[in-house]
Write a protein that holds these residues in place. Structure first.
Motif, PDB file in Angstrom:
ATOM      1  N   GLY A 153       0.838  -1.197   0.000  1.00 29.86           N
ATOM      2  CA  GLY A 153       0.000   0.000   0.000  1.00 29.86           C
ATOM      3  C   GLY A 153       0.872   1.246   0.000  1.00 29.86           C
ATOM      4  O   GLY A 153       1.972   1.241   0.562  1.00 29.86           O
ATOM      5  N   ASN A 154       0.409   2.279  -0.666  1.00 31.26           N
ATOM      6  CA  ASN A 154       1.049   3.602  -0.583  1.00 31.26           C
ATOM      7  C   ASN A 154      -0.036   4.559  -0.106  1.00 31.26           C
ATOM      8  O   ASN A 154      -0.932   4.896  -0.861  1.00 31.26           O
ATOM      9  N   TRP A 155       0.079   4.947   1.140  1.00 32.54           N
ATOM     10  CA  TRP A 155      -0.975   5.784   1.728  1.00 32.54           C
ATOM     11  C   TRP A 155      -0.886   7.252   1.312  1.00 32.54           C
ATOM     12  O   TRP A 155      -1.757   8.039   1.631  1.00 32.54           O
ATOM     13  N   LYS A 156       0.201   7.640   0.658  1.00 34.47           N
ATOM     14  CA  LYS A 156       0.386   9.043   0.273  1.00 34.47           C
ATOM     15  C   LYS A 156       0.192   9.936   1.505  1.00 34.47           C
ATOM     16  O   LYS A 156       0.553   9.534   2.604  1.00 34.47           O
ATOM     17  N   MET A 157      -0.400  11.122   1.356  1.00 36.73           N
ATOM     18  CA  MET A 157      -0.530  12.019   2.516  1.00 36.73           C
ATOM     19  C   MET A 157      -1.917  11.842   3.151  1.00 36.73           C
ATOM     20  O   MET A 157      -2.711  12.773   3.241  1.00 36.73           O
ATOM     21  N   ALA A 183       1.528  -5.586  -6.495  1.00 34.97           N
ATOM     22  CA  ALA A 183       0.866  -4.324  -6.813  1.00 34.97           C
ATOM     23  C   ALA A 183       1.254  -3.262  -5.800  1.00 34.97           C
ATOM     24  O   ALA A 183       1.490  -3.566  -4.621  1.00 34.97           O
ATOM     25  N   LEU A 184       1.341  -2.024  -6.290  1.00 35.01           N
ATOM     26  CA  LEU A 184       1.530  -0.854  -5.432  1.00 35.01           C
ATOM     27  C   LEU A 184       0.206  -0.091  -5.496  1.00 35.01           C
ATOM     28  O   LEU A 184      -0.184   0.389  -6.558  1.00 35.01           O
ATOM     29  N   VAL A 185      -0.470  -0.036  -4.358  1.00 36.08           N
ATOM     30  CA  VAL A 185      -1.867   0.385  -4.344  1.00 36.08           C
ATOM     31  C   VAL A 185      -2.045   1.649  -3.524  1.00 36.08           C
ATOM     32  O   VAL A 185      -1.651   1.686  -2.351  1.00 36.08           O
ATOM     33  N   GLY A 186      -2.623   2.676  -4.115  1.00 38.68           N
ATOM     34  CA  GLY A 186      -2.900   3.913  -3.402  1.00 38.68           C
ATOM     35  C   GLY A 186      -4.249   3.842  -2.702  1.00 38.68           C
ATOM     36  O   GLY A 186      -4.404   3.234  -1.645  1.00 38.68           O
ATOM     37  N   GLY A 187      -5.264   4.454  -3.315  1.00 37.17           N
ATOM     38  CA  GLY A 187      -6.579   4.624  -2.689  1.00 37.17           C
ATOM     39  C   GLY A 187      -7.148   3.370  -2.055  1.00 37.17           C
ATOM     40  O   GLY A 187      -7.654   3.413  -0.921  1.00 37.17           O
ATOM     41  N   GLY A 198      11.124   7.939  -6.286  1.00 32.92           N
ATOM     42  CA  GLY A 198      10.729   8.332  -7.633  1.00 32.92           C
ATOM     43  C   GLY A 198       9.259   8.171  -7.946  1.00 32.92           C
ATOM     44  O   GLY A 198       8.887   8.048  -9.121  1.00 32.92           O
ATOM     45  N   HIS A 199       8.402   8.175  -6.925  1.00 30.14           N
ATOM     46  CA  HIS A 199       6.973   8.141  -7.232  1.00 30.14           C
ATOM     47  C   HIS A 199       6.636   9.312  -8.157  1.00 30.14           C
ATOM     48  O   HIS A 199       7.220  10.393  -8.037  1.00 30.14           O
ATOM     49  N   SER A 200       5.683   9.116  -9.046  1.00 27.13           N
ATOM     50  CA  SER A 200       5.403  10.162 -10.043  1.00 27.13           C
ATOM     51  C   SER A 200       4.973  11.478  -9.384  1.00 27.13           C
ATOM     52  O   SER A 200       5.224  12.549  -9.925  1.00 27.13           O
ATOM     53  N   GLU A 201       4.333  11.369  -8.204  1.00 23.03           N
ATOM     54  CA  GLU A 201       3.957  12.619  -7.521  1.00 23.03           C
ATOM     55  C   GLU A 201       5.205  13.366  -7.029  1.00 23.03           C
ATOM     56  O   GLU A 201       5.229  14.592  -7.007  1.00 23.03           O
ATOM     57  N   ARG A 202       6.239  12.656  -6.656  1.00 26.04           N
ATOM     58  CA  ARG A 202       7.498  13.302  -6.263  1.00 26.04           C
ATOM     59  C   ARG A 202       8.195  13.891  -7.493  1.00 26.04           C
ATOM     60  O   ARG A 202       8.782  14.959  -7.437  1.00 26.04           O
ATOM     61  N   GLY A 258       1.156  -0.570 -10.607  1.00 26.52           N
ATOM     62  CA  GLY A 258       0.362   0.354  -9.793  1.00 26.52           C
ATOM     63  C   GLY A 258      -0.427   1.286 -10.681  1.00 26.52           C
ATOM     64  O   GLY A 258       0.006   1.634 -11.796  1.00 26.52           O
ATOM     65  N   GLY A 259      -1.581   1.718 -10.190  1.00 24.34           N
ATOM     66  CA  GLY A 259      -2.451   2.637 -10.939  1.00 24.34           C
ATOM     67  C   GLY A 259      -3.865   2.100 -10.943  1.00 24.34           C
ATOM     68  O   GLY A 259      -4.189   1.206 -11.721  1.00 24.34           O
ATOM     69  N   SER A 260      -4.691   2.622  -9.987  1.00 24.82           N
ATOM     70  CA  SER A 260      -6.104   2.237  -9.894  1.00 24.82           C
ATOM     71  C   SER A 260      -6.319   0.739  -9.679  1.00 24.82           C
ATOM     72  O   SER A 260      -7.294   0.165 -10.158  1.00 24.82           O
ATOM     73  N   VAL A 261      -5.392   0.126  -8.923  1.00 26.96           N
ATOM     74  CA  VAL A 261      -5.587  -1.278  -8.532  1.00 26.96           C
ATOM     75  C   VAL A 261      -6.643  -1.334  -7.430  1.00 26.96           C
ATOM     76  O   VAL A 261      -6.635  -0.518  -6.505  1.00 26.96           O
ATOM     77  N   LYS A 262      -7.559  -2.293  -7.552  1.00 30.17           N
ATOM     78  CA  LYS A 262      -8.666  -2.465  -6.594  1.00 30.17           C
ATOM     79  C   LYS A 262      -8.814  -3.962  -6.300  1.00 30.17           C
ATOM     80  O   LYS A 262      -8.263  -4.795  -7.033  1.00 30.17           O
ATOM     81  N   TYR A 275       5.959  -0.344 -11.791  1.00 29.09           N
ATOM     82  CA  TYR A 275       5.523   0.319 -13.022  1.00 29.09           C
ATOM     83  C   TYR A 275       4.150   0.943 -12.776  1.00 29.09           C
ATOM     84  O   TYR A 275       3.162   0.226 -12.582  1.00 29.09           O
ATOM     85  N   GLU A 276       4.125   2.261 -12.749  1.00 29.30           N
ATOM     86  CA  GLU A 276       2.881   2.986 -12.499  1.00 29.30           C
ATOM     87  C   GLU A 276       2.679   4.017 -13.605  1.00 29.30           C
ATOM     88  O   GLU A 276       3.258   5.120 -13.538  1.00 29.30           O
ATOM     89  N   PRO A 277       1.873   3.684 -14.626  1.00 29.04           N
ATOM     90  CA  PRO A 277       1.599   4.695 -15.649  1.00 29.04           C
ATOM     91  C   PRO A 277       0.945   5.907 -14.988  1.00 29.04           C
ATOM     92  O   PRO A 277      -0.012   5.750 -14.215  1.00 29.04           O
ATOM     93  N   TRP A 316      -0.967   8.228 -15.976  1.00 25.11           N
ATOM     94  CA  TRP A 316      -2.381   8.446 -16.317  1.00 25.11           C
ATOM     95  C   TRP A 316      -3.315   7.467 -15.607  1.00 25.11           C
ATOM     96  O   TRP A 316      -4.524   7.665 -15.583  1.00 25.11           O
ATOM     97  N   ALA A 317      -2.764   6.416 -15.022  1.00 24.22           N
ATOM     98  CA  ALA A 317      -3.600   5.418 -14.342  1.00 24.22           C
ATOM     99  C   ALA A 317      -3.688   5.676 -12.837  1.00 24.22           C
ATOM    100  O   ALA A 317      -4.488   5.058 -12.141  1.00 24.22           O
ATOM    101  N   ILE A 318      -2.866   6.596 -12.334  1.00 21.65           N
ATOM    102  CA  ILE A 318      -2.806   6.824 -10.886  1.00 21.65           C
ATOM    103  C   ILE A 318      -3.998   7.661 -10.442  1.00 21.65           C
ATOM    104  O   ILE A 318      -4.190   8.780 -10.904  1.00 21.65           O
ATOM    105  N   GLY A 319      -4.808   7.076  -9.582  1.00 24.98           N
ATOM    106  CA  GLY A 319      -5.943   7.787  -8.998  1.00 24.98           C
ATOM    107  C   GLY A 319      -7.021   8.163 -10.001  1.00 24.98           C
ATOM    108  O   GLY A 319      -7.912   8.950  -9.684  1.00 24.98           O
ATOM    109  N   SER A 320      -6.963   7.606 -11.203  1.00 26.83           N
ATOM    110  CA  SER A 320      -7.879   8.025 -12.264  1.00 26.83           C
ATOM    111  C   SER A 320      -9.038   7.055 -12.458  1.00 26.83           C
ATOM    112  O   SER A 320      -9.991   7.348 -13.175  1.00 26.83           O
TER     113      SER A 320
HETATM  114  O1  LIG Z   1       0.207   6.012  -7.009  1.00 25.98           O
HETATM  115  C1  LIG Z   1      -0.223   4.909  -6.719  1.00 25.98           C
HETATM  116  C2  LIG Z   1       0.499   4.032  -5.795  1.00 25.98           C
HETATM  117  O2  LIG Z   1       1.797   4.478  -5.590  1.00 25.98           O
HETATM  118  C3  LIG Z   1      -1.501   4.416  -7.265  1.00 25.98           C
HETATM  119  O3  LIG Z   1      -2.539   5.135  -6.693  1.00 25.98           O
HETATM  120  P1  LIG Z   1      -4.043   4.629  -6.917  1.00 25.98           P
HETATM  121  O4  LIG Z   1      -4.060   3.161  -6.542  1.00 25.98           O
HETATM  122  O5  LIG Z   1      -4.863   5.464  -5.981  1.00 25.98           O
HETATM  123  O6  LIG Z   1      -4.354   4.824  -8.357  1.00 25.98           O
END
Ligand SMILES: O=C(CO)COP(=O)(O)O
Length: 256
Positions: free
Chosen positions: A9-13, A232-236, A95-99, A212-216, A167-169, A171-175
């Motif tokens: 999991g990547n909890w971000k902020m 998987a690297l999973v955000g939300g 190197g997360h894309s948000e960084r 990673g990228g919108s994995v559920k 590998y986190e495209p 355009w797929a992150i949080g979209s």
């Molecule tokens: O950036 C991500 C994990 O590092 C992916 O985020 P989401 O799973 O919310 O799309």
């Protein structure tokens, strides 16, 4: 040699200490979902690492989302590798894309971070991925290759073998949009081939590659069932303990 799948999991902020405590309590109640054949980790805000270390089920490792590549010094606001080691941190994202996009991190800085993470005995999770313009102009493999080469540049083959590439495209992150499992597999396979060429076949065989990228919970198995995707690297979807447990069950199923 089989690679151990990794659900990270990547909890971000997100999440205060109180919220992290609730997550840990809830996941502990569902810990039967955490099968022994899969590795689990949560990359959390620095302020929550201690409570997570104490309260998460023991199967779940602690990860950080960032680090500064010096042992100590006058770097106001930054966190040094030994500070993370002290918390029992085993993984650190680099190197997360948000960084890269929001904080201007360059490939050079990211490579130094990877080196510092490994030098302090933790595992680096190098995040790479193309943005939409790059995808639409057919540059995905070239962009990803450049990021992989620069990010891992200072590591030996055996250190690459112990590291993780996510590998986190962008355009797929949080979209809510994911790469197709086949497209993600194709990029993962290119990354493995590149590592074989730049390092050796053993490093390529051992390095773990995550998508990673919108994995559920309902799509994670389709990625994990691809031969070159090891997790998987999973955000939300990692923010809710039940969703995390559901993904753990799905990953266990995909690997069975
Ligand atoms: O950036 C991500 C994990 O590092 C992916 O985020 P989401 O799973 O919310 O799309």
């Amino acid at each position: 040699m089989a690679r151990t799948p990794l659900l990270m999991g990547n909890w971000k902020m997100y999440k205060t200490v109180g919220e992290s405590r609730s997550f840990a309590e809830s996941l502990a109640k569902q810990s039967a979902a955490l099968g022994a054949s899969v590795e689990y980790a949560v990359c959390a805000p620095f302020t929550t690492l201690h409570v997570l270390r104490v309260m998460l089920p023991s199967q779940v490792k602690i990860g950080a989302q960032n680090v500064y590549p010096e042992k100590e010094g006058a770097f106001t606001g930054e966190i040094a590798p030994p500070m993370l080691v002290e918390f029992g941190t085993q993984y650190v994202l680099a190197g997360h894309s948000e960084r890269r996009t929001l904080f201007g991190e360059t490939d050079d800085l990211i490579g130094r971070k990877v080196r510092a993470i490994v030098d302090h005995g933790m595992r680096a999770v190098l995040c790479v991925g193309e943005n939409l313009t790059e995808k639409e102009s057919g540059q995905t493999n070239a962009v990803v290759a450049g990021q992989v080469i620069a990010g891992l540049a200072s590591l030996s083959a055996s250190q690459v073998a112990e590291s993780v590439v996510a590998y986190e495209p962008v355009w797929a992150i949080g979209s809510g949009k994911t790469a197709t499992p086949e497209d993600a597999q194709s990029v993962a396979s290119e990354i493995r081939k590149l590592i074989s060429e730049k390092y050796d076949a053993s490093a390529a065989e051992k390095v773990r590659i995550l998508y990673g990228g919108s994995v559920k919970p309902n799509n994670i198995a389709s990625f994990l069932s691809q031969p070159d995707i090891d997790g998987a690297l999973v955000g939300g979807a990692s923010l809710d303990a039940t969703s995390f447990a559901d993904m753990a069950k799905a990953v266990g199923g995909a690997q069975a």
